[in-house]
Structure formats: C-alpha cells, structure tokens
Design an enzyme around this catalytic site. Structure first.
Site, PDB file in Angstrom:
ATOM      1  N   GLY A  12       0.829  -1.212   0.000  1.00  0.00           N
ATOM      2  CA  GLY A  12       0.000   0.000   0.000  1.00  0.00           C
ATOM      3  C   GLY A  12       0.854   1.249   0.000  1.00  0.00           C
ATOM      4  N   ARG A  15      -0.147   5.627  -1.774  1.00  0.00           N
ATOM      5  CA  ARG A  15      -0.847   6.800  -1.212  1.00  0.00           C
ATOM      6  C   ARG A  15      -0.720   6.816   0.313  1.00  0.00           C
ATOM      7  NH1 ARG A  15      -6.086   6.588  -1.356  1.00  0.00           N
ATOM      8  NH2 ARG A  15      -6.279   4.401  -1.979  1.00  0.00           N
ATOM      9  N   ASN A  63      -1.609 -15.561  -5.185  1.00  0.00           N
ATOM     10  CA  ASN A  63      -0.678 -15.784  -6.298  1.00  0.00           C
ATOM     11  C   ASN A  63      -0.002 -14.497  -6.736  1.00  0.00           C
ATOM     12  OD1 ASN A  63      -0.913 -18.584  -6.498  1.00  0.00           O
ATOM     13  ND2 ASN A  63      -2.928 -18.325  -7.448  1.00  0.00           N
ATOM     14  N   TYR A 150     -14.147  -3.576   9.973  1.00  0.00           N
ATOM     15  CA  TYR A 150     -12.810  -2.966   9.996  1.00  0.00           C
ATOM     16  C   TYR A 150     -12.135  -3.249  11.348  1.00  0.00           C
ATOM     17  CZ  TYR A 150      -9.149   0.622   9.710  1.00  0.00           C
ATOM     18  OH  TYR A 150      -7.935   1.282   9.696  1.00  0.00           O
ATOM     19  N   ILE A 183      -5.655   9.688  11.129  1.00  0.00           N
ATOM     20  CA  ILE A 183      -4.532  10.240  10.365  1.00  0.00           C
ATOM     21  C   ILE A 183      -5.079  10.913   9.103  1.00  0.00           C
ATOM     22  CG2 ILE A 183      -2.309   9.697   9.261  1.00  0.00           C
ATOM     23  CD1 ILE A 183      -2.373   9.017  12.301  1.00  0.00           C
TER      24      ILE A 183
HETATM   25  P1  NAP Z   1      -5.166   5.219   1.984  1.00  0.00           P
HETATM   26  O1  NAP Z   1      -4.683   6.621   1.892  1.00  0.00           O
HETATM   27  O2  NAP Z   1      -6.568   4.881   1.593  1.00  0.00           O
HETATM   28  O3  NAP Z   1      -4.126   4.290   1.170  1.00  0.00           O
HETATM   29  C1  NAP Z   1      -4.340   2.903   1.130  1.00  0.00           C
HETATM   30  C2  NAP Z   1      -3.181   2.251   0.403  1.00  0.00           C
HETATM   31  O4  NAP Z   1      -3.414   0.825   0.407  1.00  0.00           O
HETATM   32  C3  NAP Z   1      -3.085   2.679  -1.046  1.00  0.00           C
HETATM   33  O5  NAP Z   1      -1.724   2.761  -1.402  1.00  0.00           O
HETATM   34  C4  NAP Z   1      -3.775   1.527  -1.803  1.00  0.00           C
HETATM   35  O6  NAP Z   1      -3.259   1.335  -3.108  1.00  0.00           O
HETATM   36  C5  NAP Z   1      -3.368   0.346  -0.932  1.00  0.00           C
HETATM   37  N1  NAP Z   1      -4.282  -0.787  -1.092  1.00  0.00           N
HETATM   38  C6  NAP Z   1      -5.588  -0.865  -0.738  1.00  0.00           C
HETATM   39  N2  NAP Z   1      -6.086  -2.072  -1.050  1.00  0.00           N
HETATM   40  C7  NAP Z   1      -5.071  -2.767  -1.618  1.00  0.00           C
HETATM   41  C8  NAP Z   1      -4.957  -4.081  -2.148  1.00  0.00           C
HETATM   42  N3  NAP Z   1      -6.002  -4.936  -2.159  1.00  0.00           N
HETATM   43  N4  NAP Z   1      -3.765  -4.478  -2.648  1.00  0.00           N
HETATM   44  C9  NAP Z   1      -2.698  -3.635  -2.647  1.00  0.00           C
HETATM   45  N5  NAP Z   1      -2.741  -2.377  -2.159  1.00  0.00           N
HETATM   46  C10 NAP Z   1      -3.927  -1.956  -1.654  1.00  0.00           C
HETATM   47  O7  NAP Z   1      -5.039   4.655   3.481  1.00  0.00           O
HETATM   48  P2  NAP Z   1      -4.095   5.134   4.674  1.00  0.00           P
HETATM   49  O8  NAP Z   1      -4.880   6.050   5.520  1.00  0.00           O
HETATM   50  O9  NAP Z   1      -2.757   5.516   4.193  1.00  0.00           O
HETATM   51  O10 NAP Z   1      -4.019   3.746   5.467  1.00  0.00           O
HETATM   52  C11 NAP Z   1      -2.865   2.911   5.459  1.00  0.00           C
HETATM   53  C12 NAP Z   1      -3.028   1.868   6.559  1.00  0.00           C
HETATM   54  O11 NAP Z   1      -3.175   2.531   7.818  1.00  0.00           O
HETATM   55  C13 NAP Z   1      -4.272   0.987   6.391  1.00  0.00           C
HETATM   56  O12 NAP Z   1      -3.976  -0.328   6.770  1.00  0.00           O
HETATM   57  C14 NAP Z   1      -5.262   1.606   7.354  1.00  0.00           C
HETATM   58  O13 NAP Z   1      -6.227   0.701   7.797  1.00  0.00           O
HETATM   59  C15 NAP Z   1      -4.332   2.069   8.465  1.00  0.00           C
HETATM   60  N6  NAP Z   1      -4.900   3.130   9.301  1.00  0.00           N
HETATM   61  C16 NAP Z   1      -5.224   4.337   8.767  1.00  0.00           C
HETATM   62  C17 NAP Z   1      -5.774   5.312   9.603  1.00  0.00           C
HETATM   63  C18 NAP Z   1      -6.173   6.668   9.099  1.00  0.00           C
HETATM   64  O14 NAP Z   1      -6.789   7.421   9.877  1.00  0.00           O
HETATM   65  N7  NAP Z   1      -5.842   7.057   7.892  1.00  0.00           N
HETATM   66  C19 NAP Z   1      -5.986   5.032  10.947  1.00  0.00           C
HETATM   67  C20 NAP Z   1      -5.655   3.789  11.437  1.00  0.00           C
HETATM   68  C21 NAP Z   1      -5.089   2.832  10.608  1.00  0.00           C
HETATM   69  P3  NAP Z   1      -3.970   1.908  -4.446  1.00  0.00           P
HETATM   70  O15 NAP Z   1      -4.398   3.319  -4.182  1.00  0.00           O
HETATM   71  O16 NAP Z   1      -2.875   1.809  -5.460  1.00  0.00           O
HETATM   72  O17 NAP Z   1      -5.107   0.998  -4.754  1.00  0.00           O
END
Ligand code: NAP
Length: 242
Positions: A12, A15, A63, A150, A183
């Site tokens: 991931g 972004r 895979n 979630y 975040i």
């Molecule tokens: P985000 O901005 O929505 O980015 C999500 C990232 O995960 C993107 O790079 C996306 O890639 C990738 N992704 C999603 N589904 C995927 C899949 N099936 N295979 C490969 N890549 C995949 O989210 P974020 O806020 O940075 O969150 C990152 C992590 O932190 C997550 O695990 C989230 O649950 C955790 N988190 C976030 C927060 C928050 O407040 N933001 C709080 C607690 C935990 P593409 O765009 O290329 O599809």
C-alpha cells in the site's frame, strides 16, 4: 545510515501513510520496493522521485503476492524490513454490512498480511534477522461504532502480530504493530469538516495525526535501536485510546 537493515518492502505504498513511508525510508538510504493496486500515476511518480521499485499487485490475491514478493526480493536482493500497510476501511451500520463487505475487508486487511508475511518470512528466517511492522488501527484496540468489520480485521492483525512475534523471536526477527489513530489521508476524506472538528475534540493532543507521525515510528521500529522490542502494539493517536 539509520539502521543495519537496508532493504524494505511496503504494501500500500502508493498513497497516504504508505507513500510517506516510501519517502521516509528512501531518504534514510534504504532501498525500497512497494506494492500498490490502483493508483498507477501516484506509484509511477513516487517510484521516479524516490528511486523506489513499484509492483502492482492485490494483497488479497495469494498468487499475485507470491510473484510480487519474489520480484521485490530479486530487485532488492532480499527483504530486511516488511511493512504490511495496505488496507481498506468502510463505515456501515452493522446490520447493513453484506457478506461481500465483510469478506472483502478480511481478505485485504487480514489475509493480505498473512499472504505477504508468509511469502517474505522464509527469506528472513534463512538470514536469521528481520523486522515486520504491521499497520493495525486504534479501532482494532478499542472498537469503532459502524466499523465492526474494519475493527475485527485490525484486532485480528494485533493477535497475528503477538503470536508471530513469539514464534520467530528465536530467529531474531521482530514483529510489531503500529496502531494509528485518526490520520490525515484519503481514508478519512469521507468525513466533513465538522466531523473532523468533533473528532479532534476527542483527541487529547487536539489534532489529526500526520502521515509523518506514523512514518517516524516505522523508521524507529526498523532501526537497530528497536532491536529488543517485539510483539508490541504502539499507538500513534494523540492520546485518543488512553
Ligand atoms: P489510503 O490513503 O486509503 O491508502 C491505502 C493504500 O493501500 C493505497 O496505497 C492503496 O493502493 C493500498 N491498497 C488498498 N487495497 C489494496 C490491495 N487490495 N492491494 C494492494 N494495495 C492496496 O489509506 P491510509 O490512511 O494511508 O491507510 C494505510 C493503513 O493505515 C491501512 O492499513 C489503514 O487501515 C491504516 N490506518 C489508517 C488510519 C487513518 O486514519 N488514515 C488510521 C488507522 C489505521 P492503491 O491506491 O494503489 O489501490
């Protein structure tokens, strides 16, 4: 050099928190590979600007992940640090969560961690060293209303982390969880300004976290200074879960 490790695979990475970790690890001299799914433009730009190897693969497909991890190992000549960060979120009343919603959440947020870790771990075990950092969530610790699936997926990642930490400790591999609070990324783009204001009122430090706040902890957990830390869940949440 911040660490005795020098290669990292981040899932991931296109972004949000993952993209910031790509930048932060690259700036510290690591050779970086990252997995992404849909954001081709962002991945291409990040790859070019930060000399990182971008691999398009779905973490919920065993895979695709086996091939992606092998490609990262070939490119980096090994993986010292794995960061399981890819994730999705969804806000729905419990009774409206469909079977697809529930399975899809677990497939990405939990199975993705399993597939990627299982593909990487044999290489770490053969070297008798490595760091695994799983990005869970404050909602896996506390539980969030309207986010049962979630919260369940992230609580499972916490259990996964603790169990694996014990199992691989004899190989000098550490496994830890970061539990971010709210975040500032696309994941929270669904919230209105007033939702964000009322969320911030519940955060003791009075603001949303930044992607940098999370990346700094990941850098520390990958560093030699964190060698004796394993099986831990560390919050980056401004005091939200205290
Ligand atoms: P985000 O901005 O929505 O980015 C999500 C990232 O995960 C993107 O790079 C996306 O890639 C990738 N992704 C999603 N589904 C995927 C899949 N099936 N295979 C490969 N890549 C995949 O989210 P974020 O806020 O940075 O969150 C990152 C992590 O932190 C997550 O695990 C989230 O649950 C955790 N988190 C976030 C927060 C928050 O407040 N933001 C709080 C607690 C935990 P593409 O765009 O290329 O599809």
């Amino acid at each position: 050099m911040y660490s005795h490790f020098d290669t990292v695979l981040i899932t991931g990475g296109s972004r949000g928190i993952g993209a910031e970790m790509v930048k932060a690890f690259s700036a510290q001299g690591y050779r970086v590979a990252f997995i992404y799914l849909n954001s081709d433009e962002q991945a291409k730009e990040l790859s070019k600007e930060h000399d990182a190897y971008a691999i398009k693969a779905d973490v919920s497909d065993i895979n695709q992940i086996k091939h992606a991890v092998q490609s990262a190992i070939d490119y980096l000549n090994g993986i010292d640090v794995l960061i399981n960060n890819a994730g999705i979120a969804q806000s729905k009343l419990f009774c409206d969560i469909s079977e697809f919603d529930f399975q899809n959440m677990l497939n990405v947020n939990l199975n993705g961690v399993f597939y990627t870790t299982q593909a990487v771990l044999p290489h770490m075990i053969s070297k008798k060293r490595g760091r695994i950092i799983n990005i869970a969530s404050v909602w896996g610790v506390c539980g969030a209303s309207m986010e049962t699936h979630y919260s369940a997926s992230k609580a499972a990642v916490i259990g996964f982390t603790k169990a694996l930490a014990k199992e691989v400790a004899p190989c000098q591999i550490t496994v830890n969880c970061i539990a971010p609070g709210v975040i500032d990324t696309d994941m929270n783009a669904c919230y209105s300004e007033s939702d964000i204001e009322s969320l911030c009122e519940q955060i003791p430090l009075g603001r949303m976290g930044s992607v940098r706040d999370v990346a700094e902890l990941a850098l520390f957990l990958a560093s030699k200074n964190a060698a004796y830390i394993t099986g831990q869940v560390i919050g980056v949440d401004g005091g939200f879960a205290v």
